[in-house]
Write an enzyme that holds these catalytic residues in place. Structure first.
Site, short mmCIF file in Angstrom:
data_model
loop_
_atom_site.label_atom_id
_atom_site.label_comp_id
_atom_site.label_asym_id
_atom_site.label_seq_id
_atom_site.Cartn_x
_atom_site.Cartn_y
_atom_site.Cartn_z
N HIS A 74 79.46 -91.35 26.22
CA HIS A 74 79.98 -90.43 25.36
C HIS A 74 81.36 -89.28 25.99
O HIS A 74 81.02 -89.19 27.61
CB HIS A 74 79.57 -89.03 24.24
CG HIS A 74 78.59 -89.62 23.46
ND1 HIS A 74 77.87 -89.48 22.72
CD2 HIS A 74 79.49 -91.09 22.47
CE1 HIS A 74 77.39 -89.85 21.86
NE2 HIS A 74 78.01 -91.09 21.28
N GLU A 77 81.37 -85.93 27.76
CA GLU A 77 79.94 -85.26 28.02
C GLU A 77 79.86 -85.79 29.18
O GLU A 77 78.76 -86.43 30.37
CB GLU A 77 78.48 -85.40 27.64
CG GLU A 77 78.76 -85.50 26.24
CD GLU A 77 78.03 -86.42 25.35
OE1 GLU A 77 76.70 -86.80 25.46
OE2 GLU A 77 77.85 -86.39 23.92
N ARG A 125 85.18 -88.61 22.32
CA ARG A 125 83.98 -89.09 22.33
C ARG A 125 83.67 -90.08 22.67
O ARG A 125 82.89 -90.84 23.16
CB ARG A 125 83.24 -88.19 21.03
CG ARG A 125 81.42 -89.25 20.75
CD ARG A 125 81.23 -88.07 19.80
NE ARG A 125 79.69 -89.07 18.84
CZ ARG A 125 79.01 -88.68 18.86
NH1 ARG A 125 78.07 -87.41 20.26
NH2 ARG A 125 77.99 -89.48 18.58
N HIS A 196 73.00 -87.12 27.97
CA HIS A 196 74.14 -86.80 26.97
C HIS A 196 74.30 -85.38 27.28
O HIS A 196 73.21 -84.55 27.98
CB HIS A 196 73.95 -86.79 25.68
CG HIS A 196 73.96 -87.98 25.29
ND1 HIS A 196 75.43 -88.85 24.39
CD2 HIS A 196 73.48 -89.61 25.81
CE1 HIS A 196 74.51 -90.01 23.69
NE2 HIS A 196 73.78 -90.42 24.57
N GLU A 271 69.43 -84.45 26.33
CA GLU A 271 70.58 -83.36 25.90
C GLU A 271 70.22 -82.39 27.38
O GLU A 271 69.59 -82.08 27.04
CB GLU A 271 70.34 -82.62 24.70
CG GLU A 271 70.78 -83.79 23.64
CD GLU A 271 71.96 -84.32 23.04
OE1 GLU A 271 73.35 -83.73 23.81
OE2 GLU A 271 72.28 -84.97 21.96
N1 ING Z 1 74.12 -86.45 20.26
C1 ING Z 1 73.63 -87.24 20.05
C2 ING Z 1 74.18 -88.63 19.74
O1 ING Z 1 74.65 -89.64 19.23
C3 ING Z 1 71.10 -88.15 19.13
C4 ING Z 1 72.21 -87.23 19.28
C5 ING Z 1 70.77 -89.41 19.94
C6 ING Z 1 70.47 -88.40 17.80
C7 ING Z 1 69.83 -90.71 19.71
C8 ING Z 1 69.90 -89.24 17.16
C9 ING Z 1 69.41 -90.64 18.02
O2 ING Z 1 74.14 -87.40 18.04
C10 ING Z 1 75.38 -86.13 21.48
N2 ING Z 1 75.61 -84.82 22.22
O3 ING Z 1 75.65 -87.27 21.63
ZN ZN Z 2 76.20 -87.44 23.90
#
Ligand code: ING
Ligand code: ZN
Length: 308
Positions: A74, A77, A125, A196, A271
């Site tokens: 992403h 990030e 993103r 992330h 995260e």
């Molecule tokens: N968060 C992830 C996203 O892709 C995620 C959260 C990852 C949720 C994997 C479920 C499974 O939305 C960010 N910050 O991108």
């Molecule tokens: Zn992310």
């Protein structure tokens, strides 16, 4: 259009070209580091994959345990590629850590998006795909993997979580998955972490359903061990949660695919900092602390890192 103003507290983060330069110099200076371009992004940028061979490896073709780190899928990030690079430094400096272990890493999985976030739109993103029939650009690369494609994602190209026209429609996810598949055929891929931000939470599959994934207990207990370790440096709290129940439904993610298709026992989305105070625009003075706490304390290379 007009570039949005860049938050000036992030000036210390590296540009994509600087990361490339760093990776190349690392590969030139260490015999253990191999750098390979596994493919090109939509706009033709290289997607670099680093391989750190175990210290004292004789070059023999032996099957070893392996770990895979993915960062920067992403664009906005920024702490993700930064943490990945610090982790690389640490792994190359410390001989004991990668003993009998193959480490693979893609520090910038979405190089087009990263560049666009740095120069045009800080909060971008997705990748930079031109979507046919729409003026909105980009596919969410963390919704484009071939596992339960489309269940918790959008089919609207203007959405931040647009899944794309089909699974692996994007060159970035295609390159990543092909190389992960190759690695898991020559090595035993035991751990996959997709980096992330933000939230300070370690997520484990599934993201597309609340059903229990195989080896959930093991993912939880190893995850809690990570959280305990992460707390020791600066008392930063990380929680360990299932994606679907603790976060939100998401499908076509890296960790679900690694778990389902490659049967990687420990598959996570991490995260990083923070919990929303600064969000994506994490101040530069938190880059090194974030990296440090995530790899744990007490390494012999700590002093070298502190000087950088
Ligand atoms: N968060 C992830 C996203 O892709 C995620 C959260 C990852 C949720 C994997 C479920 C499974 O939305 C960010 N910050 O991108
Ligand atoms: Zn992310």
């Amino acid at each position: 259009g007009n570039p949005s103003p860049q938050p000036d507290n992030n000036y210390q983060v590296l540009a994509g070209q600087q990361i490339e330069y760093y990776l190349k110099s690392l590969a030139e200076s260490s015999e253990r580091v191999e750098l390979v371009s596994i493919g090109k992004s939509v706009q033709g940028r290289d997607i670099w994959r680093v391989h750190i061979r175990p210290y004292g490896d004789t070059g023999e073709d032996v099957r070893r345990n392996a770990v895979w780190f993915e960062a920067g899928i992403h664009a906005r990030e920024w702490i993700s590629p930064a943490t990945a690079c610090h982790l690389l430094d640490y792994l190359v400096a410390d001989k004991s850590l990668t003993n009998n272990l193959d480490v693979y890493m893609v520090p910038v999985a979405n190089p087009d998006g990263y560049e666009f976030s740095r120069t045009n739109d800080r909060y971008w993103r997705k990748n930079r795909r031109t979507n046919t029939g729409s003026s909105c650009r980009g596919v969410d690369l963390n919704r484009n993997w071939d596992e339960s494609f489309g269940v918790g994602a959008s089919s609207n190209p203007c959405s931040e979580v647009y899944k794309g026209t089909e699974a692996f429609s994007e060159p970035e996810t295609e390159a990543l998955s092909t190389e992960m598949q190759r690695v898991s055929s020559v090595d035993d891929l035991r751990l996959m972490i997709s980096l992330h931000s933000y939230g300070q939470v370690l997520l484990y599959p599934w993201g597309y359903t609340t059903d229990k994934a195989p080896k959930t207990r093991m993912m939880k207990s190893a995850g809690r061990r990570f959280a305990r370790g992460a707390k020791t440096s600066y008392n930063t709290k990380y929680t360990v949660e299932n994606s679907a129940t603790g976060m939100y439904y998401a499908s076509g993610t890296t960790d679900d695919w690694a778990k389902a298709a490659l049967e990687v026992p420990l598959s996570y989305t991490l995260e990083l900092r923070d919990r929303g105070g600064n969000g994506f625009t994490l101040p530069a003075n938190q880059i090194l602390p974030t990296s440090t706490e995530c790899r744990g304390k007490g390494s012999t290379s700590d002093n070298q890192l502190r000087d950088k």
